[in-house]
Design a protein around this motif. Sequence first.
Motif, PDB file in Angstrom:
ATOM      1  N   MET A  44     -12.965  14.151   0.751  1.00 15.02           N
ATOM      2  CA  MET A  44     -12.490  13.144   1.699  1.00 15.02           C
ATOM      3  C   MET A  44     -13.618  12.213   2.121  1.00 15.02           C
ATOM      4  SD  MET A  44      -9.563  14.800   4.039  1.00 15.02           S
ATOM      5  CE  MET A  44      -7.878  14.739   3.424  1.00 15.02           C
ATOM      6  N   LEU A  80     -13.946   8.089   1.612  1.00 16.33           N
ATOM      7  CA  LEU A  80     -14.263   7.168   2.709  1.00 16.33           C
ATOM      8  C   LEU A  80     -15.626   6.502   2.557  1.00 16.33           C
ATOM      9  CD1 LEU A  80     -12.918   9.289   5.680  1.00 16.33           C
ATOM     10  CD2 LEU A  80     -11.955   7.158   4.812  1.00 16.33           C
ATOM     11  N   ALA A 116      -8.477   7.407   9.118  1.00 17.56           N
ATOM     12  CA  ALA A 116      -8.912   8.750   8.765  1.00 17.56           C
ATOM     13  C   ALA A 116      -9.255   9.565   9.998  1.00 17.56           C
ATOM     14  CB  ALA A 116     -10.121   8.688   7.844  1.00 17.56           C
ATOM     15  N   ALA A 161      -7.111   6.830  13.957  1.00 16.77           N
ATOM     16  CA  ALA A 161      -6.671   6.595  12.582  1.00 16.77           C
ATOM     17  C   ALA A 161      -5.579   5.531  12.512  1.00 16.77           C
ATOM     18  CB  ALA A 161      -6.172   7.909  11.963  1.00 16.77           C
ATOM     19  N   LEU A 181      -5.755   9.562   5.970  1.00 16.94           N
ATOM     20  CA  LEU A 181      -6.368  10.823   5.567  1.00 16.94           C
ATOM     21  C   LEU A 181      -6.582  11.688   6.793  1.00 16.94           C
ATOM     22  CD1 LEU A 181      -7.674   8.604   3.465  1.00 16.94           C
ATOM     23  CD2 LEU A 181      -9.194  10.471   2.923  1.00 16.94           C
ATOM     24  N   ASP A 204      -8.178  15.496   7.828  1.00 13.80           N
ATOM     25  CA  ASP A 204      -8.841  16.723   7.397  1.00 13.80           C
ATOM     26  C   ASP A 204      -8.525  17.831   8.404  1.00 13.80           C
ATOM     27  OD1 ASP A 204     -10.372  18.406   5.904  1.00 13.80           O
ATOM     28  OD2 ASP A 204     -12.306  17.589   6.513  1.00 13.80           O
TER      29      ASP A 204
END
Lengths: 305, 262
Positions: free
Chosen positions: A44, A48, A77, A141, A150, A152
């Motif tokens: 990830m 980015l 993200a 985000a 995205l 995480d």
Amino acid sequence: MIKVEHVTKRYEGMTAVDDLDFEVLPGVVTGFLGPNGSGKSTTMRIILGLDHPTKGRATVKGKRYEELRDPLHEVGALLDAKAIHPGRSARNHLRALAASNRIPYKRVDEVLEFAGISSVAHKRVGNFSLGMSQRLGIAAALLGDPEVLLFDEPVNGLDPEGIRWIREFFRSLANEGRTVFVSSHLMSEMAVSADQIIVIGRGKFITQGSIDSLTATAKGTVFVRGANHQQLLSALRAKNATVAELNDEALSVSDLSAEAVGQIAFDAGVALYELTPQRASLEDVFMDLTADSVEYGSSGVRHEQ
Amino acid sequence: MNSDTTLGSVVRSEWLKFRSVRSSIWCVVVTFVLTIGLGILVTTVVRVQWHKMSQINKLTFDPVQTSLVGIVFAQFAVGVIGSLFITSEYSTGAIRSTLAAVPNRIQLVASKLIVLVSCMLVVGEVVSFGAFFIGQAIYSGVVPTASLSNGAVLRTVAFAGFYLTLLAAFSFALGLLIRHSLASISTYVGVLLILPLIIAFLPQSWQNDTIRFLPGEGLGHSMTSVQPGPNVFGPWVAFGILALYVVVLVAVSTSSFRRRDA
């Protein structure tokens, strides 16, 4: 939308990501599944543009992240919810991000409202619980209304109500045609929140597909109990079946169908009391797929890092 | 939406970040207290003791330098400001969301420097001129005073502010390279305090050749003295050399910042 092209990332003496190659499509929630330490976060970060791949490249909408003109308008993200300056208020944190991409401050209040943290927007982030930080990360985000998102391990630290909220939220983002890429080490979480799953282990690609296709390809087992336990066991083994003895009278056969087991028992003249095909659970599939790639297994300690 | 991330918008973002944390506000307050507060203390003591001072001390007395004595301490406060402006991003992990919003790393460094240098220039000049004027006001009537109508005096006071500004940028560049608050501030303090101590062990002739190149005792002394002593550079040359140090260090740390993972 997101393309990871033969990406390899090596740190001194250790390969975190090994020739990963996959694509994440819009309109569905794509789960990124792997045990802890399998390279999900590294991948990830490479998408980015935070980490530079040793080989290969990652693109979003055909461009490397560094080439995106308005990054927050294209990609939102949430990597580590706690990675915020604790001394800044939630609103100022978002305003600083918004200012850099020329997003109006009005939008900051909208996303704060959406994430349900308007009432604490003036408070310093250092006092936030993990769940509140996650919501702030989600608000961040969404700032630029991006097409690609995205997350995480977004479920970590959320309470059950928050988990349900976030699942529905991912679903609605995907239904709007956005690309939603969510990592997790929990298969059960992915089973309810993702449409497509990409499984990695030890930095390597393992498999990709829908939940159903993954469970379908996994081998189920057959539970069998017969009159003569030993005779049945040797008959099955004579056919090169993988058999586990569950107890004195029950067996579990892994690579034969129920029909085949029944036939073998019949040919051996063993009366069967019970013959039950057992479909692999998602957890079984996951454990099976990643058995060789668990970084920190509970038995047999491996030192990789 | 058609808004490209530009230098101006990133500068706005970094300015908001700079003023929205307490640590930078506190360090600015400390810079004021050290420079102006210590100036008041020292000049008051001088005024009270003036009649007891020897003739030779009276003849060599420098009303500018004594009023600017706090700069020596303020240089550590501005070092902390410069360092934390980047190292706090690493210690908190916020650098990742910063870079996700501003992937152009050169633009990010440029924006942070613009904000830091502008702020420190204002703070540095305000504290320098503030300490100077307050000091002269305290001296007035008893102790000989200096006036800005003297070109050398004006230059010295203005350079004191430039000196603090350059040091803040120097410390920022160290922080960008080292990425760790404590290590980078320690290095900064080491350059200002420890390096002169090490050089003091060298033979005198070597000392004369090296001290003048040190940011603190050499260049800083030259920049903040009306009449720099022997064996050091003149104020303008010292200004140039310190600025060159900053430019080189910024270039090195920026190129490392571009290459490394965040």
